[in-house]
Design a protein around this motif. Structure first.
Motif, PDB file in Angstrom:
ATOM      1  N   LEU A 174       3.653  20.728  18.506  1.00 46.91           N
ATOM      2  CA  LEU A 174       4.589  21.140  19.611  1.00 46.91           C
ATOM      3  C   LEU A 174       3.242  20.525  21.299  1.00 46.91           C
ATOM      4  O   LEU A 174       2.071  20.500  21.054  1.00 46.91           O
ATOM      5  CB  LEU A 174       3.969  22.885  19.900  1.00 46.91           C
ATOM      6  CG  LEU A 174       4.173  23.166  21.310  1.00 46.91           C
ATOM      7  CD1 LEU A 174       5.802  23.046  21.460  1.00 46.91           C
ATOM      8  CD2 LEU A 174       4.056  24.206  20.937  1.00 46.91           C
ATOM      9  N   PHE A 175       4.273  19.851  21.425  1.00 50.95           N
ATOM     10  CA  PHE A 175       3.644  19.081  22.851  1.00 50.95           C
ATOM     11  C   PHE A 175       3.833  19.788  24.373  1.00 50.95           C
ATOM     12  O   PHE A 175       5.166  19.811  24.255  1.00 50.95           O
ATOM     13  CB  PHE A 175       3.082  17.885  22.775  1.00 50.95           C
ATOM     14  CG  PHE A 175       2.670  16.955  21.554  1.00 50.95           C
ATOM     15  CD1 PHE A 175       1.112  17.147  21.487  1.00 50.95           C
ATOM     16  CD2 PHE A 175       3.078  16.559  20.202  1.00 50.95           C
ATOM     17  CE1 PHE A 175       0.383  16.761  20.993  1.00 50.95           C
ATOM     18  CE2 PHE A 175       2.057  15.882  19.323  1.00 50.95           C
ATOM     19  CZ  PHE A 175       0.721  16.017  19.236  1.00 50.95           C
ATOM     20  N   ARG A 176       3.241  19.414  24.864  1.00 43.85           N
ATOM     21  CA  ARG A 176       3.508  19.587  26.527  1.00 43.85           C
ATOM     22  C   ARG A 176       4.526  17.989  26.433  1.00 43.85           C
ATOM     23  O   ARG A 176       4.088  16.979  26.608  1.00 43.85           O
ATOM     24  CB  ARG A 176       3.039  20.185  27.411  1.00 43.85           C
ATOM     25  CG  ARG A 176       2.557  20.970  27.416  1.00 43.85           C
ATOM     26  CD  ARG A 176       1.306  21.270  28.821  1.00 43.85           C
ATOM     27  NE  ARG A 176       0.274  20.636  28.548  1.00 43.85           N
ATOM     28  CZ  ARG A 176       0.009  19.867  29.463  1.00 43.85           C
ATOM     29  NH1 ARG A 176       0.017  19.854  30.970  1.00 43.85           N
ATOM     30  NH2 ARG A 176      -1.789  19.737  29.167  1.00 43.85           N
ATOM     31  N   VAL A 215       6.293  22.397  29.405  1.00 41.60           N
ATOM     32  CA  VAL A 215       5.953  23.075  28.981  1.00 41.60           C
ATOM     33  C   VAL A 215       7.689  23.594  28.405  1.00 41.60           C
ATOM     34  O   VAL A 215       7.134  23.088  26.989  1.00 41.60           O
ATOM     35  CB  VAL A 215       5.680  24.769  29.439  1.00 41.60           C
ATOM     36  CG1 VAL A 215       5.631  25.951  28.346  1.00 41.60           C
ATOM     37  CG2 VAL A 215       3.909  24.416  29.337  1.00 41.60           C
ATOM     38  N   TRP A 256       8.881  22.472  24.113  1.00 35.87           N
ATOM     39  CA  TRP A 256       9.327  23.161  23.888  1.00 35.87           C
ATOM     40  C   TRP A 256      10.912  23.495  23.323  1.00 35.87           C
ATOM     41  O   TRP A 256      10.939  23.286  21.990  1.00 35.87           O
ATOM     42  CB  TRP A 256       9.183  25.236  24.363  1.00 35.87           C
ATOM     43  CG  TRP A 256       7.924  25.664  24.037  1.00 35.87           C
ATOM     44  CD1 TRP A 256       6.739  25.946  25.205  1.00 35.87           C
ATOM     45  CD2 TRP A 256       7.504  26.496  22.459  1.00 35.87           C
ATOM     46  NE1 TRP A 256       5.722  26.754  24.179  1.00 35.87           N
ATOM     47  CE2 TRP A 256       6.457  27.132  23.304  1.00 35.87           C
ATOM     48  CE3 TRP A 256       8.325  26.339  21.941  1.00 35.87           C
ATOM     49  CZ2 TRP A 256       5.429  27.984  22.370  1.00 35.87           C
ATOM     50  CZ3 TRP A 256       7.900  27.982  20.770  1.00 35.87           C
ATOM     51  CH2 TRP A 256       6.578  28.216  21.255  1.00 35.87           C
ATOM     52  N   TYR A 289      10.066  20.797  20.894  1.00 41.06           N
ATOM     53  CA  TYR A 289       9.908  21.379  19.372  1.00 41.06           C
ATOM     54  C   TYR A 289      11.018  21.934  18.976  1.00 41.06           C
ATOM     55  O   TYR A 289      11.322  21.882  17.175  1.00 41.06           O
ATOM     56  CB  TYR A 289       8.235  22.406  18.813  1.00 41.06           C
ATOM     57  CG  TYR A 289       8.312  22.757  18.663  1.00 41.06           C
ATOM     58  CD1 TYR A 289       7.557  22.113  17.614  1.00 41.06           C
ATOM     59  CD2 TYR A 289       8.642  23.897  18.140  1.00 41.06           C
ATOM     60  CE1 TYR A 289       6.643  22.318  16.387  1.00 41.06           C
ATOM     61  CE2 TYR A 289       7.603  24.642  16.667  1.00 41.06           C
ATOM     62  CZ  TYR A 289       7.073  24.146  15.500  1.00 41.06           C
ATOM     63  OH  TYR A 289       6.670  24.366  15.031  1.00 41.06           O
ATOM     64  N   ALA A 313       0.371  28.705  27.955  1.00 47.69           N
ATOM     65  CA  ALA A 313       1.156  28.005  27.308  1.00 47.69           C
ATOM     66  C   ALA A 313       0.740  26.266  27.853  1.00 47.69           C
ATOM     67  O   ALA A 313       0.342  25.085  27.048  1.00 47.69           O
ATOM     68  CB  ALA A 313       2.423  27.972  26.844  1.00 47.69           C
ATOM     69  N   THR A 340      -1.707  24.511  25.488  1.00 41.86           N
ATOM     70  CA  THR A 340      -0.487  23.450  24.436  1.00 41.86           C
ATOM     71  C   THR A 340      -1.187  21.637  24.753  1.00 41.86           C
ATOM     72  O   THR A 340      -0.547  21.505  26.156  1.00 41.86           O
ATOM     73  CB  THR A 340       0.672  23.090  24.941  1.00 41.86           C
ATOM     74  OG1 THR A 340       1.020  24.294  24.747  1.00 41.86           O
ATOM     75  CG2 THR A 340       1.827  22.405  23.940  1.00 41.86           C
TER      76      THR A 340
END
Length: 80
Positions: free
Chosen positions: A13-15, A25, A29, A32, A62, A66
């Motif tokens: 999970l990355f921004r 964000v 998500w 992901y 987040a 993140t």
């Protein structure tokens, strides 16, 4: 006889650094989860409105916790 072992690809999970509106964000998500970023953004706004702002601290957390995808793709610096 073949020895085939299924090894699932692990997602991280990355921004998002390319498809960001505020902090990336929601786009991170969405990537992901494998859905459209617009759907995650709509869900985040609806959650913020319907929960009287309870989602806003979660979004802020987040954004802080993140990691950015640009940081992950950059080569690691070696200490000499």
């Amino acid at each position: 006889m073949t020895n085939s072992v299924y090894t699932p690809e692990t997602k991280k999970l990355f921004r998002s650094s390319t498809d960001r509106k505020l902090t990336g964000v929601c786009a991170g998500w969405a990537d992901y989860l494998g859905v459209d970023p617009s759907m995650v953004r709509i869900a985040a706004v609806a959650g913020a409105v319907l929960s009287a702002g309870v989602v806003l601290p979660v979004y802020a957390a987040a954004a802080l916790l993140t990691p950015d995808s640009a940081d992950a793709t950059a080569p690691a610096e070696t200490a000499a």
